[in-house]
Design a protein around this motif. Structure first.
Motif, PDB file in Angstrom:
ATOM      1  N   ASP A  95       0.828  -1.221   0.000  1.00  0.00           N
ATOM      2  CA  ASP A  95       0.000   0.000   0.000  1.00  0.00           C
ATOM      3  C   ASP A  95       0.855   1.261   0.000  1.00  0.00           C
ATOM      4  OD1 ASP A  95       1.014  -0.380   2.488  1.00  0.00           O
ATOM      5  OD2 ASP A  95      -0.824   0.047   3.570  1.00  0.00           O
ATOM      6  N   ASN A 146      -6.603   2.936  -2.082  1.00  0.00           N
ATOM      7  CA  ASN A 146      -6.519   1.726  -1.254  1.00  0.00           C
ATOM      8  C   ASN A 146      -5.841   0.587  -2.013  1.00  0.00           C
ATOM      9  OD1 ASN A 146      -8.436   0.603  -3.001  1.00  0.00           O
ATOM     10  ND2 ASN A 146     -10.135   1.278  -1.706  1.00  0.00           N
ATOM     11  N   ILE A 147      -5.619  -0.510  -1.314  1.00  0.00           N
ATOM     12  CA  ILE A 147      -4.863  -1.637  -1.881  1.00  0.00           C
ATOM     13  C   ILE A 147      -5.577  -2.244  -3.088  1.00  0.00           C
ATOM     14  CG2 ILE A 147      -5.794  -3.427  -0.319  1.00  0.00           C
ATOM     15  CD1 ILE A 147      -2.104  -3.228  -1.422  1.00  0.00           C
ATOM     16  N   ASP A 148      -6.915  -2.258  -3.078  1.00  0.00           N
ATOM     17  CA  ASP A 148      -7.646  -2.832  -4.220  1.00  0.00           C
ATOM     18  C   ASP A 148      -7.402  -2.026  -5.488  1.00  0.00           C
ATOM     19  OD1 ASP A 148      -8.659  -4.893  -2.717  1.00  0.00           O
ATOM     20  OD2 ASP A 148     -10.423  -3.756  -2.082  1.00  0.00           O
ATOM     21  N   GLY A 149      -7.288  -0.713  -5.316  1.00  0.00           N
ATOM     22  CA  GLY A 149      -6.959   0.152  -6.466  1.00  0.00           C
ATOM     23  C   GLY A 149      -5.590  -0.193  -7.040  1.00  0.00           C
ATOM     24  N   ILE A 169      -3.998  -3.189  -6.706  1.00  0.00           N
ATOM     25  CA  ILE A 169      -4.079  -4.525  -7.311  1.00  0.00           C
ATOM     26  C   ILE A 169      -4.707  -4.436  -8.701  1.00  0.00           C
ATOM     27  CG2 ILE A 169      -5.265  -6.777  -7.142  1.00  0.00           C
ATOM     28  CD1 ILE A 169      -4.772  -6.636  -4.087  1.00  0.00           C
ATOM     29  N   SER A 170      -5.739  -3.634  -8.830  1.00  0.00           N
ATOM     30  CA  SER A 170      -6.419  -3.528 -10.129  1.00  0.00           C
ATOM     31  C   SER A 170      -5.511  -2.867 -11.172  1.00  0.00           C
ATOM     32  CB  SER A 170      -7.775  -2.840  -9.942  1.00  0.00           C
ATOM     33  OG  SER A 170      -7.849  -1.662 -10.668  1.00  0.00           O
ATOM     34  N   ARG A 202      -3.261  -5.545 -12.393  1.00  0.00           N
ATOM     35  CA  ARG A 202      -3.983  -6.439 -13.324  1.00  0.00           C
ATOM     36  C   ARG A 202      -3.978  -5.838 -14.726  1.00  0.00           C
ATOM     37  NH1 ARG A 202      -8.268  -8.112  -9.474  1.00  0.00           N
ATOM     38  NH2 ARG A 202      -7.473 -10.103  -8.710  1.00  0.00           N
ATOM     39  N   ASN A 229      -0.789 -10.262  -1.903  1.00  0.00           N
ATOM     40  CA  ASN A 229      -1.480  -9.394  -2.864  1.00  0.00           C
ATOM     41  C   ASN A 229      -1.134  -9.744  -4.303  1.00  0.00           C
ATOM     42  OD1 ASN A 229      -2.872  -7.840  -0.948  1.00  0.00           O
ATOM     43  ND2 ASN A 229      -1.085  -6.549  -0.604  1.00  0.00           N
ATOM     44  N   LYS A 232      -3.107 -12.775  -5.284  1.00  0.00           N
ATOM     45  CA  LYS A 232      -4.487 -12.333  -5.522  1.00  0.00           C
ATOM     46  C   LYS A 232      -4.604 -11.684  -6.907  1.00  0.00           C
ATOM     47  CE  LYS A 232      -7.670  -9.396  -2.907  1.00  0.00           C
ATOM     48  NZ  LYS A 232      -7.719  -8.564  -1.683  1.00  0.00           N
ATOM     49  N   MET A 233      -3.623 -10.846  -7.230  1.00  0.00           N
ATOM     50  CA  MET A 233      -3.629 -10.132  -8.503  1.00  0.00           C
ATOM     51  C   MET A 233      -3.527 -11.103  -9.674  1.00  0.00           C
ATOM     52  SD  MET A 233      -1.632  -8.980 -11.243  1.00  0.00           S
ATOM     53  CE  MET A 233       0.005  -9.443 -10.795  1.00  0.00           C
TER      54      MET A 233
END
Length: 379
Positions: A131, A139-142, A144-145, A148, A168, A171-172
């Motif tokens: 992060d 945030n972390i999801d941003g 990771i995306s 991707r 992470n 997950k990615m």
């Protein structure tokens, strides 16, 4: 330099600016008003990359420069004359870039403001996803995306090389065809039988799909460099089949500037310079410090950006308090103004809760005087 110089721009056909340059910059304004071809740095690099046969992009939150340095060293030692772009000084080319042939472009690829999405990779490494740069990603999801989207840029023959021990990253990458590396979780490239000498240099056997390839004896400090070197090996192996060339280059690699870089001694104390600007990077630096035989440790820390200091205040305090002595310098604003209501004292007071040996010294010369009076041999 920081002073605008319109002469730079007047004679230029193309003007390239970085993410840190604001729109009101005099040179940039002049370039736009006079219809120069203007590109943001990452867009320009993307255009350049299209000219290359193989574009090897090294990405991840931590370890990019080191791993790019390792990959570059392997390709240079293999006499492949790669084109290189790295965010640090690399001794083997005595620079942070090399203009080589059109066959290989090795590029450190940063996720900040999604700039790596302008690139055209044929192979990419994802070292880890943490992060950082939350002033942009939220945030972390941003984050990771964003990674991707970066993986989506590879064509079907492209190599996606990922750290199989990083939550992470796993997950990615779970839906992608990938080559994995790691120590703990089963991976294609694995380090086994790990040992460490008194300098904090690690040795390990490298296995590919459970078959022993060779032994690697690193000449740089820190366990994290097992991961960085595994990633570099895995990428180089896709292009260079001579294992000895890869092994010898990794063993001759002594690091890039400011990555736990040994600068020398002063009054018998060992001085290292490190670029760690995120709590998990400082944790890595602390581990490197612990692996070197020493008396007491001194951390002189200048936080980079107000937003990062505010975001990770507790984590910074926690990790810094684990050094024997801590000196906090003035926060470096970089591209920001302080809208975050953050001050050096806030960091000092948080560290003080866990370690009384901490102070804020604003002036660098005063820091030097303070150290001069207080450090002891083997610190």
């Amino acid at each position: 330099s920081n002073k605008p110089n319109l002469e730079n721009v007047k004679n230029a056909d193309i003007v390239v600016y970085t993410a840190a340059i604001h729109e009101d910059n005099e040179e940039l304004k002049y370039a736009r008003e006079n219809n120069k071809l203007v590109f943001e740095r990452s867009t320009f690099l993307g255009i350049l990359m299209k000219e290359y046969e193989n574009v090897l992009c090294i990405s991840g939150t931590h370890g990019k420069s080191t791993t790019t340095g390792m990959v570059s060293t392997i390709f240079v030692k293999a006499h492949l004359n790669p084109t290189i772009m790295i965010g640090a000084h690399l001794p083997i080319i005595n620079s942070n870039y090399n203009v080589g042939t059109k066959k290989y472009f090795i590029a450190e690829s940063c996720e900040y403001v999604d700039s790596f999405l302008d690139f055209y990779p044929t192979s990419e490494i994802v070292l880890d996803i943490d992060d950082d740069h939350l002033d942009y990603f939220k945030n972390i999801d941003g984050i990771i995306s964003s990674f991707r989207k970066f993986a989506d840029k590879l064509d079907n023959n492209g190599n996606l090389i990922v750290n199989n021990d990083d939550e992470n990253t796993i997950k990615m990458a779970n839906d992608y065809n990938k080559i994995t590396y790691g120590i703990n979780n089963n991976a294609n490239f694995m380090a086994k039988n790990i040992t460490c000498n008194h300098l904090g240099h690690y040795s390990y056997d490298i296995y590919l799909n459970n078959e022993l390839l060779t032994t690697i004896n690193l000449n740089i400090n820190g366990k994290h460099n097992i991961y960085n070197s595994l990633a570099a090996f895995a990428l180089a192996y896709q292009y260079i089949k001579d294992i000895n060339v890869i092994k010898n280059a990794l063993e001759k690699y002594h690091g890039v500037g400011r990555r736990f870089e040994f600068l020398g001694t002063y009054k018998g104390a060992l001085i290292y310079d490190d670029y760690a600007h995120h709590p998990s990077e400082i944790k890595t630096t602390l581990e490197s410090v612990k692996s070197v035989k020493h008396n007491e440790s001194w951390a002189i820390f200048q936080s980079h950006t107000y937003s990062r200091t505010a975001e990770h205040l507790d984590a910074f305090a926690d990790i810094l308090s684990k050094f024997d002595h801590v000196i906090i310098a003035k926060i470096f604003p970089a591209r920001e103004i302080n809208i975050y209501n953050i001050s050096e004292d806030m960091l000092v007071n948080k560290i003080k809760e866990q370690n009384p040996n901490v102070c804020y010294i604003e002036d660098f010369n005063k820091i030097i005087e303070y150290l001069d009076e207080n450090i002891k041999p083997n610190d």
